[in-house]
Design an enzyme around this catalytic site. Sequence first.
Site, short mmCIF file in Angstrom:
data_model
loop_
_atom_site.label_atom_id
_atom_site.label_comp_id
_atom_site.label_asym_id
_atom_site.label_seq_id
_atom_site.Cartn_x
_atom_site.Cartn_y
_atom_site.Cartn_z
N LYS A 178 0.82 -1.22 0.00
CA LYS A 178 0.00 0.00 0.00
C LYS A 178 0.85 1.27 0.00
CE LYS A 178 -4.26 -1.75 2.10
NZ LYS A 178 -4.01 -3.17 1.92
N LEU A 179 2.15 1.14 0.08
CA LEU A 179 3.01 2.31 -0.09
C LEU A 179 3.06 2.77 -1.54
CD1 LEU A 179 5.97 1.34 2.28
CD2 LEU A 179 4.20 3.07 2.67
#
Length: 764
Positions: A222-223
């Site tokens: 999710k970065l």
Amino acid sequence: MEAREAAAGALVGSDGEEQTPKKDTAPKKDTPQTKSKMEKIFGFRTEDLTSWQSLVTLLNRPTDPASLGIFRCLFGLLMVIDITQERGLSHLDYKYLDGAPVCRFPLFNFLQPLPLDLMYLVYLVMFFGALGIMLGCFYRLSCLMFISTYWYIFFLDKTAWNNHSYLYGLIGFQLTLMDANRYWSIDGLRRPSIRNAHVPLWNYTVLRTQIFIVYFLAGLKKLDADWVEGYSMSYLAHHWLFDPFKMILPVELVNLLVVHACGLVLDLTAGYLLFFDATRPYAFFFVSYFHCMNSQLFSIGMFSYTMLATSPLFCYTDWPRRFFARFPAFLSAVLPATSPEPQPSTSCVYNKIQSTGTNTQETTPVAKAPKLRFKHKLGAIFTLLYITEQLFLPYSHFITKGYNNWTNGLYGYSWDMMVHSRSHQHVKITYKDGKTGETGFLNPGVFTQSRRWKDHGDMLKQYATCLNEFLPRYNISDPEIYFDIWVSINERFQQRIFDPRVDVVKTDWSPFRPNTWLMPLLIDLSPWRTKFQEIEGSLDNQTEIVFIADFPGLHLENFVSEDLGNTSISVLQGKVNVEIVDEKKNFTLQPGEQIKVPAGAYHKVYTVSEDPSCYMYIYVNTTEAALQENFTKLYELQERVRNGTETEPLPPELQPLIAADDGSEVNATDPIVQLFLKRQRRMKEVKKRREAGALERLERFAVKKYYTIRRGFLMTAIAMRNLAVGRPPLEQLTREVDFANMKEPQAEGNQDERLKDEVGHGEL
């Protein structure tokens, strides 16, 4: 964390027998054992990691089996439920109907489904395996029954892959190698030697690390810039679950801060927070809230409940004993054991204590190096290899390059959950007869039961190969197959994902080489997404817009429905040539210019600039707009009749507006009135369902699940009878299937339509 288990077998020898120290002739004061800070926090000492022998001893340290036994029971129960639902037992006959021309997408092309009755047998074996895991009955055999059939079903259909289905298979595999039947199991009743016996620490280590990986790698994925900037799951902010947040924040900030930022932080920190005693209560609250929300946001079956069941694994392993000890004594016969001391097990390594000293008056207990057996070393080796493999596999896409598209790898084993959202605007399948040169079009999805193939080159190759086998039945010889698929990922432009000029039947594909006919994702155009929001915000509610990007030398052929009046093309970047096919006219457009295209006709948009072109369709669904205007007039008329302000008598075609107030079914002759009354009934039903009490919701849920499970078991019984004694006459079989399908009449009709759509007999 494991400080409580550290001394669990301090007085137990390596042979599993308890060692009784000799009684001293003179009493002496006990010296309390001091623990290092690391041991208090992590449950082990630095010395436990300094050599292979000490590491093996640590991983095979005797540990309470209670928490593992409860998890085994919960996991088995959830899989029993999952088999009837997400695994598809209740609709197995639709998916694997014998003789149906269906294109399938197995991981390995040699894998094919068995005949339908045998597929029911496969599912029955899987069901009894899950049931055996839950009960701890013939545990090892039950695990093998479950994972062998589960992975067969899993590999049989890549289109059904997702992260949580992959996780179920991993946990089933792990449990097969663990001693999870040592607590609250039928095997424990049958074999007292294993009842309430220690399990090695690596059993917990593998499970805890697996769950940590699920959370932490999901956070790392999710970065991705799209998630951080709030483009991945922006539609979730409009869900009713986020209404409390929208009372204090605008929707844009709910999307950015609550949906995306909080989701990122939770995934990155959940594993750490669950591990440490001080933060575990907070982790339980946030993780439970997160999974309960997910169960309402997504159709993910038992995943939320499975993750909830894994959370107690991070607690002290004797928590079930302390929990069930609070129950009344008369329930002890059916509840798990609460006795504090598990019995020794040969699966564990015990520190052997020996006494040293110059006389019997002064002895000093000294820990003797334990004797390590082969299975102890094997358990440690498995733990290290498995954890290494799980950390490597989500980043192994540089090996399996053929499965990489705009996103890396097959979806399902990388823990990139919800990072990418897609929308498909245009899908065209063109075939060309290899002998006559005749061309034609296929209905997208013909002969398939899934839409996942649109985004994956490996599945597209399998689909084209399958079409190449099926189309000769329809007098199309040696067909060439071309796909023109337009996709938007994370709110970008709609663009082609594969080269429409490539015959996918004849093109090469390898799992270890990059896909040469994959079109690049136009990352450089991502900043336009901010402009999209500004443009969409300037439009009224009836105007729709689609943003398109295309490559130089290619063109989009499109048909504007007659319902879409006032459709125009406006150029944002690059240079395009618009051809109105029927009128045989061409118009060249530069950025900022636009042209209106006729409804009910084809047009082509050619990209003639050296760089990719960007343009947008702006249109109004005039038919829908007129319908909404008529609905508004009918509603206002109905309100005037109700409050007595309407003085004019209603014509006969509008009389059903009055009759509909008593809730009875009315037959309207005017089609607009019919649609209006149907919409009102639907809205009343939706309102009734939303305002229903907890008991009514529970009843509705239970009835739905009952009919789902009922159909699965009845169809399984029919299949087992067919295997045992043969199929009965068609009339009897029809009656039996009708009985299994017993639901509302409209549900039966929907099933017939679904079967027709999935099989796709006449889609050419």
